[in-house]
Structures are given as structure tokens and as C-alpha cells.
Design a protein around this motif. Sequence first.
Motif, PDB file in Angstrom:
ATOM      1  N   VAL A  54       0.570  -1.254  -0.224  1.00 34.49           N
ATOM      2  CA  VAL A  54      -0.258   0.138  -0.217  1.00 34.49           C
ATOM      3  C   VAL A  54       0.822   1.579   0.031  1.00 34.49           C
ATOM      4  CG1 VAL A  54      -1.921   1.506   1.277  1.00 34.49           C
ATOM      5  CG2 VAL A  54      -1.824  -1.005   1.023  1.00 34.49           C
ATOM      6  N   ASP A 175      -7.825  -4.042  -8.472  1.00 39.82           N
ATOM      7  CA  ASP A 175      -7.536  -4.213  -6.974  1.00 39.82           C
ATOM      8  C   ASP A 175      -8.528  -4.868  -5.626  1.00 39.82           C
ATOM      9  OD1 ASP A 175      -7.032  -5.020  -3.885  1.00 39.82           O
ATOM     10  OD2 ASP A 175      -5.563  -3.266  -3.961  1.00 39.82           O
ATOM     11  N   THR A 177      -9.484  -6.569  -3.056  1.00 34.72           N
ATOM     12  CA  THR A 177      -9.490  -7.022  -1.415  1.00 34.72           C
ATOM     13  C   THR A 177     -10.547  -6.204  -0.616  1.00 34.72           C
ATOM     14  OG1 THR A 177      -6.631  -6.200  -1.887  1.00 34.72           O
ATOM     15  CG2 THR A 177      -7.607  -6.311   0.322  1.00 34.72           C
ATOM     16  N   ARG A 246      -8.311   2.232  -0.571  1.00 29.96           N
ATOM     17  CA  ARG A 246      -7.333   0.418  -0.223  1.00 29.96           C
ATOM     18  C   ARG A 246      -6.693   0.856   1.187  1.00 29.96           C
ATOM     19  NH1 ARG A 246      -5.146  -2.953   1.254  1.00 29.96           N
ATOM     20  NH2 ARG A 246      -4.789  -4.475  -0.046  1.00 29.96           N
ATOM     21  N   LYS A 249      -8.540   0.285   4.232  1.00 32.50           N
ATOM     22  CA  LYS A 249      -8.964  -1.602   3.909  1.00 32.50           C
ATOM     23  C   LYS A 249      -8.187  -2.614   4.233  1.00 32.50           C
ATOM     24  CE  LYS A 249     -11.461  -1.488  -0.305  1.00 32.50           C
ATOM     25  NZ  LYS A 249     -11.684  -2.013  -1.867  1.00 32.50           N
TER      26      LYS A 249
END
Length: 286
Positions: A54, A175, A177, A246, A249
Amino acid sequence: SQVPSTPSPKSGSKKLASPFRCLSLKKMEEPGEETEHLQKPETDPSHDIETAYVAQICLTWEALHCQYTQLSQQISCQPENPTCCNHSAQQLQQFQVLLQRFIENEPFEQGLRSEIYARARNVFPKLLQAPNIQGSGQKGKEQGEEESDFVVLVSDLIKILESTMLVFRIFLKMDKTKSSGVLNLFGNHSQNATPLHQIQCSLEKKEMRLKELHKRSKGGKKKSWPQTWDGIQLLFGIIDIKVMSRVLKMARVTKEQLFWCEEKMKKLDLSDGKLKRDPSPILFPC
């Protein structure tokens, strides 16, 4: 034993101007039971891998955005800029190809996105590393570039960079996720009261408003570069939101990283129905 007092309904109904005001300075300086897990998270290698992934996303986006700003200024000041950018163009295209290859191969890989990235990074060390764009300062051979009859100028290079930024946006979008159980790090019984949840809600609202503005704009096509300055800023704002989303997360989020998200959100002003975006970068705290 002393029985803790129950807060009145009136005091509990007050809205917080900032999500972090529900964390007192005393608690932040002297971790109590509610913030103990946030201050001292359990060591997990997968968390470290995710944090590194990240952090690289955040750094790469800041680098791409900064380089776009610099190239735009060069073109604005000197439209017929003779600077040779062959080597930079080659590096930028390599960066884009590696991203595209990762996107294509990911569905066939096992594990989380951050784990797949870590394995791919071992094979391709330059994956997700934005190249340093430089020119020779004159029309001719750029440093590290072999002799060639074809010359890439700044006006050509920025087109390659625009294409690269669109691929980076797809990389973020792919992504998949999902949000983890990080909300419980704050120890609150009501997840709606956590600073993380409040920031997530604020981020989702801004994302919806940005997408609406982007659709209404003339340059609202997702697969093409916007033709207006306002459209470009909307695109950058949407990518900002994707990056922040992101971060939120992650399985382990620190207070500093939440502050980072809050400060980044402040740079996206939608108060008067259009986006006013502050482009100044903020380094992501690892």
C-alpha cells in the motif's frame, strides 16, 4: 468500586466535526484498553507485506502525479520544447507494460493482492516503481539512450504518461481486496462510532459525488484521457479516492495512517458543487 457514569443522550447525539475528536488526546498519549490493540498490533508478516504494498501504491501515485504536473508546466512555458525524452519514454513504457502484465496474470495467481505483488516484485524489481523522468535539455541523445533517428519530445512523453496513469487506475480498480476486521482495533462495541468507520463513510460520499461530476463532464469516458483541465482534476480526485480507500482496507491501520487519509480528503473540496483539488503531496506514514 466506582461505577462509570452513563453519558446523556443529548451529549451522545452531537455530531463530530472530525472523526478523531472522539479520541481524546489523553488516550492517544496514554493508550487505554480501547486503543491498546491499535497502538501495539500483533506482529504478522502478511500485515507487513500489505503495508509495504500500500505504501508503494501511495508513493507511485504521488510520483506519477508530480511528474505530470512538471511536464504540463514545461509544455505551458515552452510549447515547442526541444528536450529529448527517449530514455524516459522507454522507462515509462516499461513501467506500464509491467503493470499491464501484472493485471493480466493476477487472476491466475493464488493469494491476496499484496502477496501476489510481493512475489511478482521478486521477479520484476521495477514493478510499481515510477521511473524518474528526465530530459537531456536539448534536442539530441538523452543520457542512457542509444542513437536513434526518432526523437520523443516532452509533448510526446506526456501522452505516454497519461496512458500510464490510466493503466494505474485500472490496476487500482482490479484490486479486489475487501475491507478487513480492522474496525475492531478501536475496541468499540459500536463500529459506527469508530474514527475509521466515519472516515470510510466520508470517503464513500466524496467518491459518489466525484463520480457524478465525472460522468457529467465532457471528458467523462473512463478509458480515455479527459480533454479539459477540470476533467483531469476529477480523474486525479477519483484516483486519490481509490488510493485512500485501499489504505482503509488494510488489516492493520495506524492512527498516523488514518490522519493521513483525513488530510488527503481535506484536499478534495466539493463544497460548491465542483472539485477544488489541492495537488500538494503528503507522504504516506509506514
